[in-house]
Design a protein around this motif. Structure first.
Motif, PDB file in Angstrom:
ATOM      1  N   VAL A 426       1.107  -1.093  -0.201  1.00 42.09           N
ATOM      2  CA  VAL A 426       0.222  -0.372  -0.408  1.00 42.09           C
ATOM      3  C   VAL A 426       1.594   1.598   0.053  1.00 42.09           C
ATOM      4  CG1 VAL A 426      -2.064   1.442   1.045  1.00 42.09           C
ATOM      5  CG2 VAL A 426      -1.922  -1.271   1.043  1.00 42.09           C
ATOM      6  N   ILE A 427       0.866   1.824  -1.232  1.00 38.06           N
ATOM      7  CA  ILE A 427       1.137   3.242  -1.378  1.00 38.06           C
ATOM      8  C   ILE A 427       0.442   4.077  -1.403  1.00 38.06           C
ATOM      9  CG2 ILE A 427       2.812   4.786  -2.930  1.00 38.06           C
ATOM     10  CD1 ILE A 427       3.123   2.330  -4.306  1.00 38.06           C
ATOM     11  N   LYS A 428       0.553   4.976   0.141  1.00 38.48           N
ATOM     12  CA  LYS A 428      -0.292   6.140   0.571  1.00 38.48           C
ATOM     13  C   LYS A 428       0.419   8.040   0.200  1.00 38.48           C
ATOM     14  CE  LYS A 428      -1.683   8.118   4.633  1.00 38.48           C
ATOM     15  NZ  LYS A 428      -3.454   7.943   4.803  1.00 38.48           N
ATOM     16  N   ILE A 429      -0.714   7.898  -0.608  1.00 35.52           N
ATOM     17  CA  ILE A 429      -0.068   9.539  -1.222  1.00 35.52           C
ATOM     18  C   ILE A 429      -0.817  10.480  -0.413  1.00 35.52           C
ATOM     19  CG2 ILE A 429      -0.229  10.599  -3.221  1.00 35.52           C
ATOM     20  CD1 ILE A 429      -0.656   8.260  -5.214  1.00 35.52           C
ATOM     21  N   GLU A 430       0.656  12.120   0.762  1.00 37.00           N
ATOM     22  CA  GLU A 430       0.145  12.358   0.614  1.00 37.00           C
ATOM     23  C   GLU A 430       0.545  13.670  -0.237  1.00 37.00           C
ATOM     24  OE1 GLU A 430      -0.022  11.890   5.062  1.00 37.00           O
ATOM     25  OE2 GLU A 430       1.442  10.479   5.015  1.00 37.00           O
ATOM     26  N   ALA A 431       0.819  14.832   0.740  1.00 36.00           N
ATOM     27  CA  ALA A 431       1.545  16.252  -0.271  1.00 36.00           C
ATOM     28  C   ALA A 431       1.554  16.992   1.184  1.00 36.00           C
ATOM     29  CB  ALA A 431       0.280  17.324  -1.060  1.00 36.00           C
ATOM     30  N   ILE A 432       2.865  17.198   0.987  1.00 35.17           N
ATOM     31  CA  ILE A 432       2.902  18.918   2.290  1.00 35.17           C
ATOM     32  C   ILE A 432       2.475  19.773   2.400  1.00 35.17           C
ATOM     33  CG2 ILE A 432       5.683  18.062   1.826  1.00 35.17           C
ATOM     34  CD1 ILE A 432       6.022  20.241   0.181  1.00 35.17           C
ATOM     35  N   GLN A 433       1.234  19.896   0.929  1.00 34.07           N
ATOM     36  CA  GLN A 433       0.341  20.610   1.370  1.00 34.07           C
ATOM     37  C   GLN A 433      -0.448  20.890   2.266  1.00 34.07           C
ATOM     38  OE1 GLN A 433       1.750  20.140  -2.022  1.00 34.07           O
ATOM     39  NE2 GLN A 433       2.574  21.346  -2.356  1.00 34.07           N
ATOM     40  N   LYS A 466       2.392   0.709   5.279  1.00 31.85           N
ATOM     41  CA  LYS A 466       1.848   1.062   4.830  1.00 31.85           C
ATOM     42  C   LYS A 466       3.607   1.865   3.873  1.00 31.85           C
ATOM     43  CE  LYS A 466      -2.494   2.617   5.186  1.00 31.85           C
ATOM     44  NZ  LYS A 466      -3.625   2.856   5.038  1.00 31.85           N
ATOM     45  N   ARG A 467       3.710   2.170   2.581  1.00 33.51           N
ATOM     46  CA  ARG A 467       4.890   3.120   2.425  1.00 33.51           C
ATOM     47  C   ARG A 467       3.860   4.566   1.767  1.00 33.51           C
ATOM     48  NH1 ARG A 467       8.633   0.510  -2.074  1.00 33.51           N
ATOM     49  NH2 ARG A 467       6.283   0.026  -2.965  1.00 33.51           N
ATOM     50  N   GLY A 468       5.288   5.684   2.648  1.00 33.84           N
ATOM     51  CA  GLY A 468       4.645   6.924   2.144  1.00 33.84           C
ATOM     52  C   GLY A 468       4.628   8.196   1.259  1.00 33.84           C
ATOM     53  N   ILE A 469       4.798   8.355   0.537  1.00 32.93           N
ATOM     54  CA  ILE A 469       5.131   9.443  -0.210  1.00 32.93           C
ATOM     55  C   ILE A 469       4.460  10.639  -0.893  1.00 32.93           C
ATOM     56  CG2 ILE A 469       3.816   8.800  -2.605  1.00 32.93           C
ATOM     57  CD1 ILE A 469       5.798   8.808  -4.587  1.00 32.93           C
ATOM     58  N   THR A 470       4.953  11.662  -0.583  1.00 36.90           N
ATOM     59  CA  THR A 470       3.831  13.189  -1.184  1.00 36.90           C
ATOM     60  C   THR A 470       4.220  13.422  -2.696  1.00 36.90           C
ATOM     61  OG1 THR A 470       5.743  14.643   0.087  1.00 36.90           O
ATOM     62  CG2 THR A 470       4.448  14.066   1.220  1.00 36.90           C
ATOM     63  N   THR A 764       5.647  -3.302   9.786  1.00 39.56           N
ATOM     64  CA  THR A 764       6.842  -1.513   9.782  1.00 39.56           C
ATOM     65  C   THR A 764       5.120  -0.702   9.905  1.00 39.56           C
ATOM     66  OG1 THR A 764       6.070  -0.613   7.266  1.00 39.56           O
ATOM     67  CG2 THR A 764       7.731  -2.522   7.357  1.00 39.56           C
ATOM     68  N   ALA A 765       6.262   0.425  10.813  1.00 42.13           N
ATOM     69  CA  ALA A 765       5.596   1.405  11.591  1.00 42.13           C
ATOM     70  C   ALA A 765       4.970   2.279  10.459  1.00 42.13           C
ATOM     71  CB  ALA A 765       5.978   2.098  12.666  1.00 42.13           C
ATOM     72  N   ALA A 766       3.865   3.290  10.340  1.00 45.71           N
ATOM     73  CA  ALA A 766       3.268   4.309  10.148  1.00 45.71           C
ATOM     74  C   ALA A 766       4.476   5.177   8.975  1.00 45.71           C
ATOM     75  CB  ALA A 766       2.313   4.878  10.274  1.00 45.71           C
ATOM     76  N   PRO A 767       4.065   5.382   7.934  1.00 49.85           N
ATOM     77  CA  PRO A 767       5.442   6.101   7.311  1.00 49.85           C
ATOM     78  C   PRO A 767       5.229   8.005   8.137  1.00 49.85           C
ATOM     79  CG  PRO A 767       3.505   6.354   6.086  1.00 49.85           C
ATOM     80  CD  PRO A 767       3.087   4.728   6.677  1.00 49.85           C
ATOM     81  N   LYS A 774      12.420   8.960  -2.622  1.00 50.31           N
ATOM     82  CA  LYS A 774      13.626   7.903  -3.300  1.00 50.31           C
ATOM     83  C   LYS A 774      12.844   6.237  -3.702  1.00 50.31           C
ATOM     84  CE  LYS A 774      16.419  11.610  -1.540  1.00 50.31           C
ATOM     85  NZ  LYS A 774      17.802  11.508  -0.510  1.00 50.31           N
ATOM     86  N   GLU A 775      12.587   6.021  -2.355  1.00 46.42           N
ATOM     87  CA  GLU A 775      12.211   4.493  -2.557  1.00 46.42           C
ATOM     88  C   GLU A 775      11.373   4.280  -3.688  1.00 46.42           C
ATOM     89  OE1 GLU A 775      10.456   1.007   0.122  1.00 46.42           O
ATOM     90  OE2 GLU A 775      12.119   2.120   0.723  1.00 46.42           O
ATOM     91  N   ILE A 776      10.615   4.740  -3.450  1.00 45.84           N
ATOM     92  CA  ILE A 776       8.676   4.273  -4.206  1.00 45.84           C
ATOM     93  C   ILE A 776       9.410   4.702  -6.038  1.00 45.84           C
ATOM     94  CG2 ILE A 776       6.611   4.984  -5.357  1.00 45.84           C
ATOM     95  CD1 ILE A 776       6.702   4.821  -2.003  1.00 45.84           C
ATOM     96  N   LEU A 777      10.159   5.875  -5.702  1.00 48.99           N
ATOM     97  CA  LEU A 777      10.318   7.224  -7.389  1.00 48.99           C
ATOM     98  C   LEU A 777      11.161   6.689  -8.064  1.00 48.99           C
ATOM     99  CD1 LEU A 777       9.652  10.837  -5.988  1.00 48.99           C
ATOM    100  CD2 LEU A 777       8.273   9.478  -7.260  1.00 48.99           C
ATOM    101  N   SER A 778      12.404   5.799  -7.112  1.00 53.72           N
ATOM    102  CA  SER A 778      13.787   5.476  -8.249  1.00 53.72           C
ATOM    103  C   SER A 778      13.110   3.774  -7.988  1.00 53.72           C
ATOM    104  CB  SER A 778      14.511   5.461  -7.336  1.00 53.72           C
ATOM    105  OG  SER A 778      14.743   4.846  -6.031  1.00 53.72           O
ATOM    106  N   GLU A 779      12.691   3.023  -7.570  1.00 50.29           N
ATOM    107  CA  GLU A 779      12.791   1.394  -7.506  1.00 50.29           C
ATOM    108  C   GLU A 779      11.199   1.418  -8.459  1.00 50.29           C
ATOM    109  OE1 GLU A 779      11.919  -0.384  -4.191  1.00 50.29           O
ATOM    110  OE2 GLU A 779      14.169   0.080  -3.565  1.00 50.29           O
ATOM    111  N   LEU A 780       9.778   2.096  -8.398  1.00 50.96           N
ATOM    112  CA  LEU A 780       8.421   2.157  -9.236  1.00 50.96           C
ATOM    113  C   LEU A 780       8.700   2.299 -10.328  1.00 50.96           C
ATOM    114  CD1 LEU A 780       5.937   1.675  -6.462  1.00 50.96           C
ATOM    115  CD2 LEU A 780       7.313  -0.393  -7.513  1.00 50.96           C
TER     116      LEU A 780
END
Length: 823
Positions: A426-433, A466-470, A764-767, A774-780
């Motif tokens: 599960v890839i959780k998409i948030e935004a710094i905004q 989950k993994r987290g990305i913004t 794993t704990a919550a992101p 970096k992990e998601i953008l580079s690997e996927l």
């Protein structure tokens, strides 16, 4: 149209509401569900409330679209018949530990050795091990132990609790999630699985948020009065000129808009009342202002005003209002049901798949009746998907599945957390905004600079595994990256306000062109096409709008809410179940689809029996307070100590006999005329006085121990903080200690479905915000370090939440589409 599960056969044995509801969810999507009953029928066939024709409305809701098979345990061939049935099925739903229902004795483990592809779900009240194992139980005693009773009701006197239609539905959803995910794993090359389902732990999904808040804040939760709940105010129900109005005000903007709507400038100008927790300290004074103003207009008129101002308020429907709701009928939330010579209405399936919808109503089988099937079962025993058990034997059911999670708050994140717990990436998409609002909505510099948004345990429990990305979805580069992630995903989940993703260019019609296999679920409050689609809502709003408060409480009192945010976890579990059904269809056909989940509809099963009775007889439901339509006695009784209570129930004449002896009324125990519930109803007040005198001389745990030693259903009314040290949960390792940055070690609730004796471990704990950018953008996606660094410089990704000033600057270069969840 071929139904999604029409190739499956499910066998249901024993008598358990949870098992029955789990099996009915399979029947909703076309499975051949065979319910095994003794010659006298499942005991639930006699459960109140009864229709005018004397049939159980509760049994009807749990069992339409099934078939019934009578097996008499005294017959010489009973075991052979039952064994043959099980060996020819895909899923065995086993409720014998709750009530054997005279089921012939069989060894499922032996059968599974011969048929390793068999999926087995075993349902119990408390599990096979631990201090509560073997306890006599009812829905209400379990809810008391689960911390779902003590905080509800008047400030003084006993807590109030709901009719017995909650734990079976919640546990049944968990059971279906276990069995459906196992079915998907088996189709992808795995073996069958064997799960144990604990009804007590299943109910804790409704309490876990308050448990973890208690871990952080300590013993701050007490009963505050009818329709008042920690930690915010107002979250309750108010009388109007005509009808009751549900009100939930969380944000300062909502509070100010509500005060403005009522013309209460003296409240809106008081800066000490901006926070819900601050308002909690002045409840009585605020209500003195609210009550007379709200009575100047009707609930419907206030609702119309609230829609204009984006305030989460909603009229409370009565059961009669639900039965006349044409929108819910059109959507299949209310469906026809046929029972012998009676026809009524009940709650339909809430998993609103648009391409492969569930059945809309059906027939309740008479004892021994086989339903006529429109689809031919395709037996799977020779399918290439079956295996010896070596493939994926140690993997979780959803290993290899990818979910893109746009959800925030509680409902959506619980859905995706469950998918993650079952092995999905599960890839959780948030935004710094716009980070998940469960991190906190405070944007003042002190809050942001101290990274307080990383320190909320509530966020941590809902986003583990989950993994987290913004990504800034309002800018072309962020949007393009999201689409690239979705192109390789199996599922997208969102609970933003209706149309937000569509306006961003991430609607289903566009996404299916880049990923035809995609399952996309929108978890809005009222549904994408509802006339109330723009209504703001929280979990409390959903309960208020469901009709449930109208059947809870004393006959002469107001409607009563039963939880602070009941609708959130219920929406999350239904969402997870819907996704799994859609994934089963994808695996069979390669077709993705859109799921329009209306969370208000997910609450309707809790009032289904009352709907059926009124739809047939026209009589509004009776409100019983802490009494019960069937069990006598049944109530919440004071124990020694301050605000100490226990729920006690006698479910049959034998249990009544043991209870009467225990409390020293051997005369009642010997009186054959009191064997029936109806006879005891005539002296119910006297019985309650005797029980109250007995419990008052004992502390609650001692009283429970003595009652349970006599096999009398009883459960201490716990507070959420008590559950952190509950002996049964500790013995079963239900709470797992997890280390997370900014928080440290903290407890995490386990899933209530287990393979083997131990709970599913938390990986794993919550992101933290943007932890896996970096992990998601580079690997996927294959971006280089320089490309990722450029995205960070542009503010499209990041790891720090923006302050109010920074957000305003960011919005100057973005669109005006505000990203916010419905719930």
């Amino acid at each position: 149209m071929m139904e999604v599960l029409s190739h499956m056969r499910v066998i249901e044995i024993g008598s358990s509401a949870a098992a029955s509801y789990c099996a009915r969810l399979f029947a909703d999507f076309g499975a051949d569900v065979q319910k095994v009953e003794p010659p006298v029928g499942d005991g639930l066939r006699r459960s109140a409330p009864l229709t005018p024709g004397g049939q159980s409305a509760w049994f009807a809701f749990l069992n339409f679209n099934k078939s019934s098979i009578i097996i008499d345990a005294s017959d010489p061939d009973a075991i052979i018949r039952l064994t043959n049935l099980i060996e020819d099925c895909d899923v065995l739903v086993d409720g014998r530990d709750v009530d054997s229902a005279e089921c012939p004795s069989i060894d499922v483990a032996v059968i599974r050795k011969r048929r390793p592809e068999l999926i087995h779900l075993e349902v119990s009240w408390f599990g096979q091990e631990g201090p509560y194992a073997g306890f006599a139980a009812t829905d209400s005693t379990v809810r008391a132990l689960a911390g779902l009773t003590k905080l509800v009701g008047p400030l003084k006197g006993p807590p109030l609790h709901a009719p017995d239609f909650q734990t079976g539905i919640v546990a049944g959803l968990w059971g279906f999630i276990a069995a459906a995910s196992s079915t998907l794993a088996r189709q992808r090359g795995g073996a069958g699985r064997s799960w144990s389902l604990n009804t007590f732990e299943s109910s804790l999904v409704l309490t876990e948020y308050l448990m973890c808040e208690a871990f952080v804040r300590g013993d701050v939760m007490q009963r505050l009065g009818i329709n008042r709940f920690w930690p915010s105010f107002p979250v309750g129900i108010y009388n109007t000129k005509q009808g009751w109005l549900g009100v939930t005000l969380q944000t300062p903007a909502q509070w100010l808009a509500f005060c403005d709507m009522l013309g209460l400038s003296e409240l809106s100008n008081d800066l000490t009342l901006l926070s819900g927790e601050d308002r909690l300290q002045h409840m009585d004074q605020i209500d003195l202002h609210f009550a007379p103003q709200l009575k100047t207009r009707t609930a419907q008129e206030w609702f119309a005003e609230g829609l204009k101002r984006k305030i989460p308020i909603v009229p409370l429907p009565e059961i009669a209002d639900l039965l006349e709701d044409s929108e819910k009928k059109a959507r299949g939330a209310i469906v026809p049901i046929f029972m012998s010579n009676e026809q009524g209405l009940t709650a339909g399936s809430m998993q609103r798949l648009t391409l492969t919808p569930p059945r809309r109503g059906g027939r309740v089988p008479a004892l021994g009746e086989q339903q006529v099937r429109s689809n031919t079962r395709r037996h799977q025993s020779n399918s290439g998907a079956q295996s010896s058990g070596s493939i994926d034997a140690d993997r979780q059911p959803l290993h290899g599945m990818r979910v893109i999670d746009f959800s925030m708050g509680w409902a959506g994140p619980l859905c995706t957390r469950t998918l993650a717990d079952l092995g999905a990436d599960v890839i959780k998409i948030e935004a710094i905004q716009y980070p998940d609002w469960f991190r906190g909505v405070d944007r003042r510099p002190d809050y942001v600079d101290a990274e307080m948004y990383e320190k909320r345990v509530r966020f941590s429990i809902l986003n583990r595994n989950k993994r987290g990305i913004t990504l800034d979805l309002k800018r072309p580069k962020g949007l393009a990256l999201a689409k690239r992630l979705i192109a390789g995903a199996d599922v997208v989940v969102d609970n933003y306000s209706v149309d937000v993703l569509s306006k961003l260019g991430l609607g289903y019609d566009e996404l299916r062109t880049i990923n035809p296999r995609l399952v996309m679920m929108s978890m809005s409050a009222f549904g994408a096409n509802s006339v109330n689609r723009d209504c703001r809502a929280y979990g409390s709003t959903l309960e208020q709008a469901s009709g449930l408060p109208g059947v809870i409480g004393n006959p002469d009192g107001p409607p009563v809410m039963s939880h602070t945010a009941f609708g959130d976890p219920i929406g999350g579990l239904n969402g997870c179940a819907a996704v799994l059904v859609a994934l089963l269809h994808v695996h069979s056909t390669g077709q993705g689809q859109f799921i329009d989940l209306a969370q208000i509809e997910c609450m309707m099963p809790f009032v289904a029996p009352w709907m059926t009775v009124q739809s047939i007889g026209g009589t509004p439901p009776i409100r019983y307070g802490n009494r019960h339509p069937q069990f006598v006695p049944h109530g919440c009784f004071r124990c020694a100590g301050e605000d100490s209570w226990i729920v006690v129930a006698a479910t049959d004449s034998e249990m009544w006999h043991r209870l009467a002896l225990l409390i020293g009324r051997s005369d009642w125990a010997k009186d054959d005329s009191l064997k029936s519930n109806e006879a005891r109803r005539a002296i119910e007040s006297a019985i309650e006085m005797e029980i109250a005198g007995w419990t008052l001389s004992r502390d609650a745990d001692t009283a429970m121990s003595e009652l349970q030693s006599s096999k009398v259903a009883a459960g201490v009314a716990r507070l959420p903080i008590d559950l952190l040290k509950d002996p049964h949960l500790r013995s079963r390792a239900y709470l797992q200690e997890v280390e997370r940055a900014f928080i440290g070690l903290h407890p995490q609730p386990s899933m209530p479905i287990r393979e083997g004796g131990r709970p599913q471990s938390i990986r794993t704990a919550a992101p933290t915000l943007g932890q896996h950018n970096k992990e998601i953008l580079s690997e996927l996606i294959g971006l280089s370090e320089s490309e990722i660094a450029e995205l960070a410089r542009e503010g499209i990704i990041g790891t720090k939440m923006l302050s109010e000033r920074e957000l305003a600057e960011s919005n100057n270069v973005s669109s005006d589409c505000k990203i916010e969840p419905t719930l």
